[in-house]
Design a protein around this motif. Structure first.
Motif, PDB file in Angstrom:
ATOM      1  N   VAL A 189       0.661  -1.069  -0.080  1.00 57.20           N
ATOM      2  CA  VAL A 189      -0.131   0.161  -0.017  1.00 57.20           C
ATOM      3  C   VAL A 189       0.979   1.318  -0.170  1.00 57.20           C
ATOM      4  O   VAL A 189       0.737   2.229  -0.661  1.00 57.20           O
ATOM      5  CB  VAL A 189      -0.975   0.048   1.370  1.00 57.20           C
ATOM      6  CG1 VAL A 189      -1.581   1.275   1.341  1.00 57.20           C
ATOM      7  CG2 VAL A 189      -2.023  -1.099   1.202  1.00 57.20           C
ATOM      8  N   GLU A 190       2.090   1.196   0.867  1.00 61.88           N
ATOM      9  CA  GLU A 190       2.801   2.451   0.656  1.00 61.88           C
ATOM     10  C   GLU A 190       3.436   2.477  -0.531  1.00 61.88           C
ATOM     11  O   GLU A 190       3.613   3.904  -1.111  1.00 61.88           O
ATOM     12  CB  GLU A 190       3.902   2.099   1.891  1.00 61.88           C
ATOM     13  CG  GLU A 190       3.507   2.383   3.237  1.00 61.88           C
ATOM     14  CD  GLU A 190       4.508   2.140   4.235  1.00 61.88           C
ATOM     15  OE1 GLU A 190       5.715   1.596   4.049  1.00 61.88           O
ATOM     16  OE2 GLU A 190       4.459   2.543   5.393  1.00 61.88           O
ATOM     17  N   LEU A 248       0.815   4.345  -2.843  1.00 60.63           N
ATOM     18  CA  LEU A 248       0.746   5.865  -2.479  1.00 60.63           C
ATOM     19  C   LEU A 248       1.820   6.604  -2.836  1.00 60.63           C
ATOM     20  O   LEU A 248       1.695   7.583  -3.235  1.00 60.63           O
ATOM     21  CB  LEU A 248       0.587   5.737  -1.055  1.00 60.63           C
ATOM     22  CG  LEU A 248      -0.919   4.956  -0.389  1.00 60.63           C
ATOM     23  CD1 LEU A 248      -0.820   5.086   0.965  1.00 60.63           C
ATOM     24  CD2 LEU A 248      -1.963   5.911  -0.856  1.00 60.63           C
ATOM     25  N   GLN A 249       3.057   5.874  -2.996  1.00 63.95           N
ATOM     26  CA  GLN A 249       4.228   6.773  -3.424  1.00 63.95           C
ATOM     27  C   GLN A 249       4.443   6.621  -4.919  1.00 63.95           C
ATOM     28  O   GLN A 249       5.155   7.194  -5.495  1.00 63.95           O
ATOM     29  CB  GLN A 249       5.519   6.126  -2.812  1.00 63.95           C
ATOM     30  CG  GLN A 249       5.287   6.384  -1.456  1.00 63.95           C
ATOM     31  CD  GLN A 249       6.572   5.566  -0.771  1.00 63.95           C
ATOM     32  OE1 GLN A 249       7.371   5.047  -1.211  1.00 63.95           O
ATOM     33  NE2 GLN A 249       6.375   5.683   0.790  1.00 63.95           N
ATOM     34  N   GLY A 265      -3.636  -0.947   5.920  1.00 65.45           N
ATOM     35  CA  GLY A 265      -3.640   0.154   5.152  1.00 65.45           C
ATOM     36  C   GLY A 265      -4.057   1.412   5.426  1.00 65.45           C
ATOM     37  O   GLY A 265      -3.353   2.563   4.829  1.00 65.45           O
ATOM     38  N   VAL A 276      -1.339   4.981   4.876  1.00 65.13           N
ATOM     39  CA  VAL A 276      -1.830   6.252   4.733  1.00 65.13           C
ATOM     40  C   VAL A 276      -1.529   7.229   5.397  1.00 65.13           C
ATOM     41  O   VAL A 276      -0.894   8.255   5.122  1.00 65.13           O
ATOM     42  CB  VAL A 276      -3.348   6.174   4.586  1.00 65.13           C
ATOM     43  CG1 VAL A 276      -3.902   7.571   4.150  1.00 65.13           C
ATOM     44  CG2 VAL A 276      -3.824   5.054   3.350  1.00 65.13           C
ATOM     45  N   ASP A 319       2.259   7.845   5.220  1.00 64.19           N
ATOM     46  CA  ASP A 319       2.719   8.510   3.930  1.00 64.19           C
ATOM     47  C   ASP A 319       2.266   9.864   3.829  1.00 64.19           C
ATOM     48  O   ASP A 319       2.520  10.572   2.683  1.00 64.19           O
ATOM     49  CB  ASP A 319       2.413   7.555   2.491  1.00 64.19           C
ATOM     50  CG  ASP A 319       3.406   6.641   2.420  1.00 64.19           C
ATOM     51  OD1 ASP A 319       4.041   6.396   3.127  1.00 64.19           O
ATOM     52  OD2 ASP A 319       3.230   5.991   1.459  1.00 64.19           O
ATOM     53  N   SER A 320       1.224  10.168   4.512  1.00 63.85           N
ATOM     54  CA  SER A 320       0.445  11.677   4.693  1.00 63.85           C
ATOM     55  C   SER A 320       1.077  12.639   5.609  1.00 63.85           C
ATOM     56  O   SER A 320       0.958  13.916   5.413  1.00 63.85           O
ATOM     57  CB  SER A 320      -1.014  11.417   5.207  1.00 63.85           C
ATOM     58  OG  SER A 320      -1.665  10.487   4.152  1.00 63.85           O
TER      59      SER A 320
END
Length: 321
Positions: free
Chosen positions: A33-34, A37-38, A281, A285, A288-289
């Motif tokens: 998931v990371e 997102l990247q 997940g 998020v 990474d936010s």
């Protein structure tokens, strides 16, 4: 038509196997998931299993001057991690024979013992990086442990006991229980502790070797081969244990087996891993936010969790319980 039922010892063994075998899967989902997102492809979901298998095939080396404790520490820590699933509701909503041998506080002590053993083994090496990670882990651990204690006290006030099975049953008894202000504040405090304990935020990085932010990655710095694999595996198991505690006791204690039926237990395994993937997940998020905080800001982050736990107790006495 009779249904096949499992004996309590078999169910308890299944709980331990679920944590041990499912832990790398949750780590793989979070990493995937990371990566998404990247905007990169990232590793496979099952990559942690391949990494562990590769480490188990490698040669083991020990720094000069270390004793038997250095080699025994990974296995002692892993044994501690696999003891906790015997004390908390992993697959069943009812307590198993060993479920009343320890409460949430006792499970916390077992996890703290595992962390202490790894820290002592790291300090024994004499390596500057390993000792740095060991010192930082124990320093910040002394700050997070009072938060966990206050969360346990909040639970004890609400349910008159700190047994995790009782709290889970209390939350399941009515939808109003989960939105109780004191419960929400205690759950938020525990969630912040989990973010810290799993190295997500505000730690510099949970996968790299940047000296300014090395804590979890620094402690096993001198271990190699199968010993390093056991430490990595134990870290993954600890993450899933904390996820299980938050999900099956505080936030979403549903989907667990109410009987000893084989189908119900297997369904509980699938649902636990599914809930943990969703939580992973969400954490990915969050990770990474937000920009990573500097090391000295960790105390402020944990202090915020401490204040939430204090507010949970005050809210109980002010009518929010």
């Amino acid at each position: 038509m009779t249904t096949l039922e499992l004996t309590p010892p078999v169910i308890q063994a299944t709980q331990v196997l679920t944590i041990a075998v499912g832990a790398p899967l949750i780590t793989g989902v979070i990493a995937r998931v990371e990566a998404m997102l990247q905007g990169r492809h990232g590793p496979r979901v099952l990559q942690p299993y391949s990494d562990l298998a590769k480490l188990f095939r490698k040669e083991s080396l020990a720094p000069r001057g270390t004793g038997p404790f250095f080699l025994a520490a990974p296995f002692v820590a892993m044994a501690c991690y696999l003891t906790v699933p015997l004390l908390i509701p992993v697959l069943t909503s009812y307590a198993l024979p060993l479920g009343f041998m320890g409460d949430i506080l006792g499970g916390g002590f077992v996890l703290a013992l595992a962390s202490f053993v790894v820290a002592v083994a790291a300090a024994e090496t004499g390596d500057s990086y390993a000792q740095l990670g060991s010192s930082r882990a124990k320093t910040f651990g002394a700050i997070t442990e009072p938060v966990v204690l206050l969360v346990v006290f909040t639970v004890a006030i609400v349910t008159a006991t700190d047994l995790p099975y009782v709290l889970g049953a209390t939350v399941r008894s009515s939808p109003d229980q989960i939105v109780r202000p004191a419960h929400l504040l205690a759950s938020a405090a525990l969630f912040m502790v989990i973010l810290f304990e799993t190295g997500r935020i505000p730690i510099e990085t949970h996968t790299g070797t940047t000296e300014l932010g090395m804590i979890e990655e620094a402690r096993p710095f001198e271990h190699s081969g199968p010993y390093f694999a056991v430490l990595k595996w134990g870290s993954m198991a600890k993450q899933l244990i904390l996820f299980t505690l938050l999900l099956n006791v505080f936030v979403a204690p549903w989907g667990m087996a109410a009987t000893r039926d084989v189908g119900g237990v297997l369904l509980a395994v699938v649902l636990l891993l599914a809930k943990s993937c969703v939580l992973g997940g969400v954490i990915a998020v969050i990770d990474d936010s937000f920009a990573k905080l500097r090391l000295f800001k960790i105390t402020e982050f944990v202090a915020a969790a401490f204040l939430l736990a204090i507010l949970a107790i005050f809210t109980l006495y002010l009518g929010g319980g």
